[in-house]
Motif scaffolding. Structure first.
Motif, PDB file in Angstrom:
ATOM      1  N   VAL A  82      10.077  -0.567  -2.323  1.00 57.85           N
ATOM      2  CA  VAL A  82       9.151  -1.703  -2.383  1.00 57.85           C
ATOM      3  C   VAL A  82       9.925  -3.019  -2.398  1.00 57.85           C
ATOM      4  N   GLU A  83      11.018  -3.064  -3.133  1.00 56.18           N
ATOM      5  CA  GLU A  83      11.856  -4.265  -3.158  1.00 56.18           C
ATOM      6  C   GLU A  83      12.425  -4.547  -1.761  1.00 56.18           C
ATOM      7  N   GLN A  84      12.915  -3.512  -1.088  1.00 54.58           N
ATOM      8  CA  GLN A  84      13.464  -3.680   0.252  1.00 54.58           C
ATOM      9  C   GLN A  84      12.390  -4.100   1.246  1.00 54.58           C
ATOM     10  N   ALA A  85      11.184  -3.543   1.123  1.00 51.39           N
ATOM     11  CA  ALA A  85      10.074  -3.916   2.010  1.00 51.39           C
ATOM     12  C   ALA A  85       9.693  -5.382   1.807  1.00 51.39           C
ATOM     13  N   GLY A 117       9.335 -13.503   8.102  1.00 46.83           N
ATOM     14  CA  GLY A 117       8.359 -14.576   8.011  1.00 46.83           C
ATOM     15  C   GLY A 117       6.912 -14.132   7.841  1.00 46.83           C
ATOM     16  N   VAL A 118       6.697 -12.921   7.327  1.00 48.85           N
ATOM     17  CA  VAL A 118       5.325 -12.434   7.148  1.00 48.85           C
ATOM     18  C   VAL A 118       5.015 -12.093   5.689  1.00 48.85           C
ATOM     19  N   ALA A 119       5.779 -12.657   4.773  1.00 51.60           N
ATOM     20  CA  ALA A 119       5.587 -12.343   3.351  1.00 51.60           C
ATOM     21  C   ALA A 119       4.175 -12.664   2.877  1.00 51.60           C
ATOM     22  N   THR A 120       3.552 -13.692   3.433  1.00 53.64           N
ATOM     23  CA  THR A 120       2.189 -14.028   3.009  1.00 53.64           C
ATOM     24  C   THR A 120       1.150 -13.055   3.564  1.00 53.64           C
ATOM     25  N   HIS A 121       1.561 -12.193   4.484  1.00 51.73           N
ATOM     26  CA  HIS A 121       0.649 -11.207   5.065  1.00 51.73           C
ATOM     27  C   HIS A 121       0.942  -9.787   4.579  1.00 51.73           C
ATOM     28  N   CYS A 122       1.919  -9.654   3.675  1.00 53.52           N
ATOM     29  CA  CYS A 122       2.288  -8.342   3.144  1.00 53.52           C
ATOM     30  C   CYS A 122       2.256  -8.346   1.624  1.00 53.52           C
ATOM     31  N   ARG A 123       1.739  -7.276   1.094  1.00 56.53           N
ATOM     32  CA  ARG A 123       1.786  -7.022  -0.346  1.00 56.53           C
ATOM     33  C   ARG A 123       2.353  -5.614  -0.495  1.00 56.53           C
ATOM     34  N   PHE A 124       3.308  -5.455  -1.384  1.00 54.42           N
ATOM     35  CA  PHE A 124       3.909  -4.150  -1.625  1.00 54.42           C
ATOM     36  C   PHE A 124       3.827  -3.826  -3.112  1.00 54.42           C
ATOM     37  N   ASP A 125       3.421  -2.593  -3.408  1.00 54.65           N
ATOM     38  CA  ASP A 125       3.301  -2.158  -4.792  1.00 54.65           C
ATOM     39  C   ASP A 125       3.857  -0.756  -4.969  1.00 54.65           C
ATOM     40  N   VAL A 126       4.390  -0.516  -6.174  1.00 54.65           N
ATOM     41  CA  VAL A 126       4.843   0.819  -6.540  1.00 54.65           C
ATOM     42  C   VAL A 126       3.612   1.610  -6.976  1.00 54.65           C
ATOM     43  N   ILE A 127       3.286   2.633  -6.190  1.00 59.78           N
ATOM     44  CA  ILE A 127       2.115   3.474  -6.446  1.00 59.78           C
ATOM     45  C   ILE A 127       2.543   4.926  -6.234  1.00 59.78           C
ATOM     46  N   TRP A 177      -1.148  -3.966   3.026  1.00 64.01           N
ATOM     47  CA  TRP A 177      -0.798  -3.534   1.683  1.00 64.01           C
ATOM     48  C   TRP A 177       0.012  -2.259   1.831  1.00 64.01           C
ATOM     49  N   GLY A 178       1.289  -2.314   1.496  1.00 63.32           N
ATOM     50  CA  GLY A 178       2.158  -1.162   1.547  1.00 63.32           C
ATOM     51  C   GLY A 178       2.392  -0.624   0.148  1.00 63.32           C
ATOM     52  N   VAL A 179       2.300   0.699   0.011  1.00 61.22           N
ATOM     53  CA  VAL A 179       2.520   1.328  -1.294  1.00 61.22           C
ATOM     54  C   VAL A 179       3.551   2.446  -1.147  1.00 61.22           C
ATOM     55  N   ASP A 180       4.388   2.583  -2.160  1.00 57.36           N
ATOM     56  CA  ASP A 180       5.401   3.629  -2.167  1.00 57.36           C
ATOM     57  C   ASP A 180       5.755   3.946  -3.614  1.00 57.36           C
ATOM     58  N   VAL A 181       6.217   5.169  -3.861  1.00 53.33           N
ATOM     59  CA  VAL A 181       6.595   5.588  -5.206  1.00 53.33           C
ATOM     60  C   VAL A 181       7.918   4.963  -5.652  1.00 53.33           C
TER      61      VAL A 181
END
Length: 188
Positions: A73-76, A84-94, A64-68
């Motif tokens: 977040v869009e680029q991540a 090929g790891v989109a199912t193993h990554c979640r990114f949110d604006v925090i 879970w990656g978070v960034d302001v």
């Protein structure tokens, strides 16, 4: 964080045009990749364009990656898809100025080039027993003091309850790789 700061970060990530280079650990940890687990969960604080998050996901972790910055977040998210790891990554604006977002304990907390001492206690509580902390911040050692720079010895002092694997400071950077004592979590 103010809207002005958020806009500044969005502009910075827009001008970069997406992540450059291969997903990899922050350079301070490149010699210590064997300390990072190959399964489990990770939280990437101030993940930026996701290079560290995607590196961890490629190792086998759910991240879970978070960034302001919404742009970061869009680029991540795009980077995770490209590798090929989109199912193993979640990114949110925090906005971490509001504190650490709630969530379960994790096997790894990684934070590169962001420092807010108010998060030290919550970060340690977020680690599962045996969990790994990898933090790298701008430092006053070898550079001028500044609001976002760690004072000499600050990282090691801030995380005294952890077992230090490696640490260093110089050339304007401080870093710490340490493990929370206890039984190894699901990632080892």
């Amino acid at each position: 964080m103010s809207q002005k700061d958020r806009a500044r970060w969005d502009a910075a990530y827009t001008s970069r045009g997406g992540p450059a280079g291969e997903p990899a650990p922050p350079p301070a940890f490149a010699a210590h990749t064997d300390a990072f687990p190959t399964r489990g969960t990770a939280l990437d604080l101030a993940c930026g364009q996701g290079l560290g998050s995607v590196w961890l996901a490629r190792r086998g972790l759910d991240v879970w990656g978070v960034d302001v910055s919404a742009i970061a977040v869009e680029q991540a998210t795009e980077l995770a898809g490209r590798y090929g790891v989109a199912t193993h990554c979640r990114f949110d604006v925090i906005d971490l100025d509001d504190g650490l977002p709630p969530g379960p304990q994790v096997d790894v907390v990684i934070c590169h080039r962001f420092r807010d001492s108010r998060l030290d206690g919550p970060v340690v509580k977020r680690l599962a027993p045996g969990g790994l902390l990898a933090v790298c911040a701008l430092s006053e050692v070898g550079a001028a003091p500044g609001r976002f720079r760690a004072a000499p010895g600050e990282l090691v002092s801030a995380f005294t309850g952890l077992d230090v694997i490696a640490a260093g400071e110089g050339d304007g950077e401080a870093w710490l790789l340490a493990r929370l004592p206890g039984s190894a979590g699901s990632g080892r």
